[in-house]
Design an enzyme around this catalytic site. Structure first.
Site, PDB file in Angstrom:
ATOM      1  N   HIS A 160      -1.813   0.136  -9.793  1.00 46.24           N
ATOM      2  CA  HIS A 160      -2.503  -0.776  -9.090  1.00 46.24           C
ATOM      3  C   HIS A 160      -2.972  -1.768  -9.366  1.00 46.24           C
ATOM      4  O   HIS A 160      -4.532  -2.181  -9.212  1.00 46.24           O
ATOM      5  CB  HIS A 160      -3.285  -0.059  -7.980  1.00 46.24           C
ATOM      6  CG  HIS A 160      -3.572  -0.697  -6.413  1.00 46.24           C
ATOM      7  ND1 HIS A 160      -4.136   0.027  -5.248  1.00 46.24           N
ATOM      8  CD2 HIS A 160      -3.589  -2.069  -6.178  1.00 46.24           C
ATOM      9  CE1 HIS A 160      -4.094  -1.014  -4.390  1.00 46.24           C
ATOM     10  NE2 HIS A 160      -3.980  -2.117  -4.745  1.00 46.24           N
ATOM     11  N   ARG A 213       0.937  -1.235  -0.060  1.00 46.30           N
ATOM     12  CA  ARG A 213      -0.040  -0.075  -0.091  1.00 46.30           C
ATOM     13  C   ARG A 213       0.820   1.419  -0.068  1.00 46.30           C
ATOM     14  O   ARG A 213       2.045   1.066   0.419  1.00 46.30           O
ATOM     15  CB  ARG A 213      -0.921   0.002   1.260  1.00 46.30           C
ATOM     16  CG  ARG A 213      -2.078  -0.732   1.015  1.00 46.30           C
ATOM     17  CD  ARG A 213      -3.224  -0.370   0.349  1.00 46.30           C
ATOM     18  NE  ARG A 213      -4.454  -1.228   0.547  1.00 46.30           N
ATOM     19  CZ  ARG A 213      -4.543  -2.386  -0.207  1.00 46.30           C
ATOM     20  NH1 ARG A 213      -3.712  -2.651  -1.132  1.00 46.30           N
ATOM     21  NH2 ARG A 213      -5.698  -2.933  -0.005  1.00 46.30           N
ATOM     22  N   GLU A 216      -4.523   7.336  -4.558  1.00 43.82           N
ATOM     23  CA  GLU A 216      -4.810   6.603  -5.707  1.00 43.82           C
ATOM     24  C   GLU A 216      -6.216   7.038  -6.308  1.00 43.82           C
ATOM     25  O   GLU A 216      -7.270   7.311  -5.136  1.00 43.82           O
ATOM     26  CB  GLU A 216      -4.807   5.176  -5.632  1.00 43.82           C
ATOM     27  CG  GLU A 216      -3.117   4.632  -5.338  1.00 43.82           C
ATOM     28  CD  GLU A 216      -3.191   3.211  -5.393  1.00 43.82           C
ATOM     29  OE1 GLU A 216      -4.191   2.564  -5.286  1.00 43.82           O
ATOM     30  OE2 GLU A 216      -2.365   2.641  -4.671  1.00 43.82           O
TER      31      GLU A 216
HETATM   32  C1  8YV Z   1      -7.220  -4.200  -5.381  1.00 38.60           C
HETATM   33  C2  8YV Z   1      -5.889  -4.839  -3.339  1.00 38.60           C
HETATM   34  O1  8YV Z   1      -6.975  -3.007  -5.194  1.00 38.60           O
HETATM   35  O2  8YV Z   1      -6.351  -7.275  -2.709  1.00 38.60           O
HETATM   36  C3  8YV Z   1      -6.130  -5.900  -2.431  1.00 38.60           C
HETATM   37  O3  8YV Z   1      -6.038  -5.521  -1.301  1.00 38.60           O
HETATM   38  O4  8YV Z   1      -5.456  -3.968  -3.208  1.00 38.60           O
HETATM   39  C4  8YV Z   1      -6.211  -5.536  -5.066  1.00 38.60           C
HETATM   40  O5  8YV Z   1      -6.626  -6.498  -5.314  1.00 38.60           O
HETATM   41  C5  8YV Z   1      -8.736  -4.563  -5.012  1.00 38.60           C
HETATM   42  O6  8YV Z   1      -8.683  -4.965  -3.868  1.00 38.60           O
HETATM   43  C6  8YV Z   1      -9.479  -4.848  -6.088  1.00 38.60           C
HETATM   44  O7  8YV Z   1      -9.945  -3.881  -6.779  1.00 38.60           O
END
Ligand code: 8YV
Length: 315
Positions: free
Chosen positions: A281, A234, A263
């Site tokens: 991301h 992150r 973001e």
């Molecule tokens: C995606 C993520 O940003 O799994 C996560 O925590 O950051 C990514 O897989 C999101 O969750 C799916 O849009």
């Protein structure tokens, strides 16, 4: 009988919406012109929230929903969810671990190779005709056999390490406690010690208050002018101001980033830097993994409605 309400904080794939709609009444908060009145109008019917790893479910939102029973996260990272607020009311929180681990690890290694070997710049060099008009592309940097550091040895960090071992890299890791591993990877008891070891430092930390800005100025400068920071965790785990300063001054040689603060409207200072690889991301964004993530978040939500055990609860 009316279907239970599912409040969607952010967009889900259409196939997933269609499937969820067989058992839930969908309420798309992200389409609301006035979120407050939207929530007030549906609050009593909401039994579930659907959010994503890159989005949130705040205490303020949770407190507006008197009949909320579950918060499903489409993602492995649940740092955007106020789990304490949910737990106070026995509201369950679920995420989607494991199904995305290997794709995220794949992209982390791809980012190391793309950055170290100048893949993006070399493509531009060939595509623009520079190769014909100006000659060979500039020499780049070796990855195999170099020193790798893994900051956070959870599921994703472990998979990154397994991949790096195939590149004959000298692997070390940092975690809050030393792990009993099959591999002979060196344990570093601090992020700075790991950074001092590393030519390539991979950030694979879970995001939480204890890891916020764990990659600070000292860690960044310990990676050094020839080192590379690679982040697939992150944006919150890195002091982004310190990162930008070090990349600009050359105190940090290179970075390859899939996650950022704020973001998708990331700091435009990144755009002027030619020593950083930017990714939007998308480490889990393959057809196969996003299908598996959707199946899992849905399985959790449907299990809740059916009064069955949840598949991947976090509280
Ligand atoms: C995606 C993520 O940003 O799994 C996560 O925590 O950051 C990514 O897989 C999101 O969750 C799916 O849009």
């Amino acid at each position: 009988m009316a279907k239970a309400g599912l409040l969607l904080v952010g967009e889900y794939p259409q196939w997933l919406l269609d499937s969820l709609e067989t058992q839930f009444e969908l309420h798309k908060l992200y389409e609301a012109e006035d979120e407050d009145s939207f929530i007030k109008n549906c609050a009593d019917s909401i039994k579930a929230i659907g959010t994503r790893g890159d989005l949130s479910a705040t205490r303020e939102l949770i407190d507006q929903l008197p009949n909320l029973g579950i918060i499903g996260v489409y993602g492995v990272g649940f740092d955007g969810v106020d789990v304490a607020a949910a737990t106070e009311r026995s509201i369950k929180v679920t995420n989607t671990p494991d199904v995305l681990t290997k794709d995220v690890a794949d992209l982390a290694v791809a980012m190391m190779l793309a950055q170290s070997r100048g893949v993006v710049g070399a493509d531009n060099w060939a595509r623009s005709g520079s190769w014909a008009s100006k000659g060979p592309y500039a020499l780049q940097r070796r990855a195999h056999g170099r020193k790798a550091g893994i900051l956070g040895l959870g599921r994703i960090g472990l998979e990154v390490g397994k991949r790096l071992a195939a590149f004959d890299m000298d692997i070390a890791y940092y975690a809050t406690t030393e792990k009993q591993l099959e591999q002979n990877w060196r344990y570093c008891s601090s992020a700075v010690e790991l950074a001092e070891h590393s030519d390539y430092l991979f950030v694979t930390l879970a995001a939480n208050p204890s890891t916020t800005k764990l990659v600070d100025e000292k860690v960044i400068e310990a990676i050094g002018k020839d080192g590379t920071l690679i982040n697939v965790s992150r944006g919150s785990t890195v002091d982004e101001a310190a990162l930008l300063s070090a990349l600009s001054s050359g105190k940090l040689g290179y970075a390859a980033l899939d996650v950022f603060n704020n973001e998708p409207a990331i700091d435009s200072a990144f755009f002027a830097l030619d020593n950083v690889l930017l990714q939007p991301h998308h480490a889990s964004a393959t057809h196969e993994t996003r299908q598996a993530m959707g199946d899992l978040v849905q399985d959790n939500l449907f299990a809740y409605l059916a009064g069955k055990s949840l598949i991947t609860p976090v509280n």
